[in-house]
Design a protein around this motif. Sequence first.
Motif: not given
Length: 289
Positions: A247-253, A268-289
Amino acid sequence: MLMRLIYINIAVFVVLHIIGLVSVLSGHGAVDSFSWIELSSIPQEVLYRPWTVITYAFAHYEILHILFNMLWLYWLGRIFMEYFTSKQLVGLYLLGAVGGAALYLLMYTFVPALSGHNYMLGASASVMAIVVGIAAYSPDYKIGLLFIGEISLKWVAIVAVMIDLLSLDSMTNVGGHIAHLGGAGVGLLYALMMRRGHDITAPLNSLIDKLVSLFARRDKQGPGSPVGGRAYRRAAGNTSAGADSHQQSPRAAEEELDRVLAKIKRSGYTALTEEERAMLFSFSKKDKK
């Protein structure tokens, strides 16, 4: 949202003082333009004006008061935004106001030495919640101070809290110092709970989202209303479950991704919140596609 909080405080300050000035110059006498937004020390009066547990945190009596608070909010708010979202910033600001008001009312109700009818205005309790919140979450974060050099955030928060504690016996602005401590307590609770993976601002932010959605549905026939609803969610930093990144603009994302990557590099990765980890995971899935 950080700048919007500052702009709101400045706008309220200007409007209230203009009302008072116009009243005096028009010959009608001084009008107490603060009476409907300042917080009373009498619980019964607060029951008739419940909105004042929030509105008092957006107004100031004097220009030096608002100047100090807004500088404090800007400096520490920017550090807060390195770890958390705009939505969490606003939520903690509001909860800090409520915490400051609660302790203020409790002390004036049950402490015999605090008698009389008093009123309070100022964003200090909300600002203290943000200051203590980020200092408790990242205590060793270094900032540079003039004439002092680099110092850890934890010492900034400790000194600020100690000043309020030591000022209680002077009986000068005692209500303000009490409210500061209430806000500081909320900030400490926020940091401790976030370390356990619980966000105490989530229920309040969920309520705000529902109210925004309600008004958006009412005005959906009007021009631009749906866009306005989406813009609030983006500005508020909503990245829950990583599902809203589309839903975000490409620049905001991209900016959000850069912030998360910078946080990983710093803490470090352990400092991320659950939301940030989920967002990072969603970005990685997009890159794979």
